[in-house]
Design an enzyme around this catalytic site. Structure first.
Site, mmCIF file in Angstrom:
data_model
loop_
_atom_site.group_PDB
_atom_site.id
_atom_site.type_symbol
_atom_site.label_atom_id
_atom_site.label_comp_id
_atom_site.label_asym_id
_atom_site.label_seq_id
_atom_site.Cartn_x
_atom_site.Cartn_y
_atom_site.Cartn_z
ATOM 1 C CE LYS A 274 -4.231 -2.460 1.344
ATOM 2 N NZ LYS A 274 -3.544 -3.570 1.352
HETATM 3 C C1 LIG Z 1 -4.201 -4.719 0.387
HETATM 4 C C2 LIG Z 1 -3.364 -5.788 0.335
HETATM 5 C C3 LIG Z 1 -3.491 -6.800 -0.735
HETATM 6 C C4 LIG Z 1 -4.718 -7.040 -1.367
HETATM 7 O O1 LIG Z 1 -4.574 -5.789 -2.316
HETATM 8 P P1 LIG Z 1 -5.979 -5.398 -3.313
HETATM 9 O O2 LIG Z 1 -5.483 -4.395 -4.323
HETATM 10 O O3 LIG Z 1 -6.965 -4.941 -2.160
HETATM 11 O O4 LIG Z 1 -6.482 -6.609 -3.751
HETATM 12 C C5 LIG Z 1 -2.530 -8.019 -0.679
HETATM 13 N N1 LIG Z 1 -1.700 -8.163 -0.018
HETATM 14 C C6 LIG Z 1 -1.520 -7.337 1.090
HETATM 15 C C7 LIG Z 1 -0.015 -7.446 2.049
HETATM 16 C C8 LIG Z 1 -2.102 -5.939 1.223
HETATM 17 O O5 LIG Z 1 -2.006 -5.110 2.224
#
Ligand SMILES: *Cc1c(COP(=O)(O)O)cnc(C)c1O
Length: 495
Positions: free
Chosen positions: A112
């Site tokens: 993120k």
């Molecule tokens: C948010 C997240 C995901 C999922 O990603 P999306 O874009 O919501 O599909 C996968 N792995 C981690 C570690 C995350 O923080």
């Protein structure tokens, strides 16, 4: 060419990128989608000579067409700097025949950061461009990861404040420690005596509170949101798919125009949708492989064409993928319905009323670029252990879901395209689950002893994000009932 954005739910007015970023969600509750997907205007050979920041400019300029070159480059340079612990920002690591695209080298060691490092800068630039005089107040409810990544992104950014609500007893000790030790005068972290849904509902009420909006406006503030449906989070995620292909080309790991497959551990469908955008821009991607954990709504959807959230919610060791409504899927539904907002709106209405909808055969055919599968808890743990034993490389639980699904896909289809696997978190973020997968004996060890042991066996330095919280002082200790969220916000803003 200027790109405009339209809602997925009605043929309302088209807005510019900066307006879509400021608004987050369209007035009709839909998501903003570019009217057409741009094509790269540089060749992949040219891109293979570029840094991450240069690539980011080449990709983002095609989407954010109302930003000037100077504005966009300024945002990029402020985001992708020494907050990342590697100059290449998103390195590719080869292990057991796959390329892991490590998206966890930012401030909070999860993917993120890739978008939340730049969103604050895109947001304040958008505010300036649209003559917004107020300071932007970001309000977020978090079940753990997003809150910290948003705090880290907005901390110290002039013209913004950020308030994060988390369920006091509903996040892991490491996640809580990461948040309550957050520095920056413009940050505010509050534990609420309730669960994540209470925090989320409270935040939605505050967003819709007209009286509060008036008081804030008079005092020079307005709310905005940093959640994953903002186009300002999606666009920066397209960059690393372009960058990773260009790196493979540069290193001679793929030939000119050679197609690859991309595997993404998926929750809200944002990351994999970014890969789909990259494919449509001209990156030679064959299959987009969507990996789910035991909350396998998306696997069932790609198999049957039926999206059905009426099922038990499973708590897994990959909590950031524990999701039954993948918000960003709405954009794919809209696009594969031929950009038909009425059709999409009907599906979304059905989803909110019955928890379910079924797409047409034609739409399903339009989704043939995607393949979905899932990994059980046991399979995920087995993948972490076997890859470690074979290569010494340690995956986090989310990435291990993707690696498991990658293996299933290869076995099922015999497809031997080269594979890029999106590696979405550092194993240090989920140390206990990762270490237990490697050997059950580790369960007896304390949290930080485990961190040191992981560092030793993986031969990887403990990331600064973890090192910091060993000794960092607690800077936020506000706790409130869900009924008091409004007064807490007003207090913090001094209004
Ligand atoms: C948010 C997240 C995901 C999922 O990603 P999306 O874009 O919501 O599909 C996968 N792995 C981690 C570690 C995350 O923080």
């Amino acid at each position: 060419m200027d790109i405009f954005y339209r809602s997925t739910r009605s043929k309302g007015e088209a807005v510019r990128a900066s307006q879509a970023i400021l608004k987050g969600l369209a007035d009709d509750g839909g998501l903003f989608v570019p009217e057409s997907l741009p094509r790269l205007d540089k060749s992949l050979e040219e891109l293979s000579g570029m840094t991450y920041q240069e690539t980011a400019y080449e990709v983002m300029k095609l989407f954010l067409t109302d930003f000037t070159e100077a504005e966009l480059k300024d945002c990029i340079n402020k985001a992708y700097d020494s907050k990342f612990d590697t100059e290449v920002i998103a390195p590719l690591v080869e292990a057991d025949g796959a390329y892991y695209l490590e998206l966890f080298h930012g401030a909070t060691i999860a993917f993120k950061d890739m978008a939340l490092s730049i969103l604050p800068h895109l947001l304040i630039t958008s505010a300036k461009k649209n003559h917004v005089k107020n300071d932007i107040v970001i309000l977020t409810a978090t079940s753990g990861d997003t809150g910290k990544a948003a705090l880290a992104g907005f901390a110290g950014v002039a013209g913004t404040k950020i308030i994060v609500f988390y369920p006091k007893n509903g996040v892991s000790p490491i996640q809580e420690k990461q948040m309550v030790t957050q520095k920056g005068d413009n940050t505010f972290v509050v534990g609420i005596t309730g669960n994540f849904d209470d925090a989320q509902t409270g935040v939605k009420q505050l967003f819709g509170d007209k009286e509060l909006a008036d008081i804030m406006d008079k005092a020079g503030f307005q709310f905005s949101s940093a959640n994953s449906i903002n186009i300002g989070r999606l666009v920066p995620q397209v960059v690393y798919y372009v960058y990773s292909y260009a790196q493979l080309l540069k290193e001679g790991k793929v030939g000119k125009d050679e197609q690859i497959n991309v595997v993404v551990p998926t929750g809200n469908f944002g990351n994999i949708l970014a890969a789909y955008f990259a494919k449509n821009m001209g990156v030679p991607i064959a299959k987009l492989i969507c990996a789910s954990n035991e909350n396998k709504v998306l696997y069932d959807f790609f198999e049957t064409g039926v999206y059905d959230r009426n099922r038990e919610f499973v708590l897994t060791s990959s909590p950031s993928m524990d999701i039954l409504i993948s918000s960003n899927l709405e954009r794919l539904i809209y696009l594969t319905a031929g950009a038909d907002a009425d059709k999409n709106a009907a599906f979304m209405k059905s989803l909110s009323e019955t928890g379910r909808y079924e797409i047409t055969e034609e739409m399903k055919a339009n989704m043939s670029d995607f393949y979905g599968n899932y990994a059980s808890e046991q399979e995920t743990a087995a993948t972490i252990r076997s890859l470690y034993e074979k290569t010494g490389y340690v995956l986090d639980t989310h990435t291990a879901v993707a690696a498991t699904v990658c293996n299933k896909y290869k076995k099922e289809t015999g497809d031997n395209h080269k594979v890029v696997i999106a590696s979405t978190a550092s194993p240090f973020k989920f140390t206990r689950s990762v270490m237990n997968a490697i050997d059950a004996k580790y369960d007896a060890m304390g949290d930080f002893a485990l961190v040191d042991e992981l560092s030793r066996i993986a031969n990887v330095k403990v990331p600064a994000a973890i090192e910091e919280i060993r000794t960092a002082p607690v800077l936020h200790d506000t706790i409130c009932d869900k009924e008091d969220m409004k007064s807490v916000v007003m207090n913090f803003l001094g209004i």
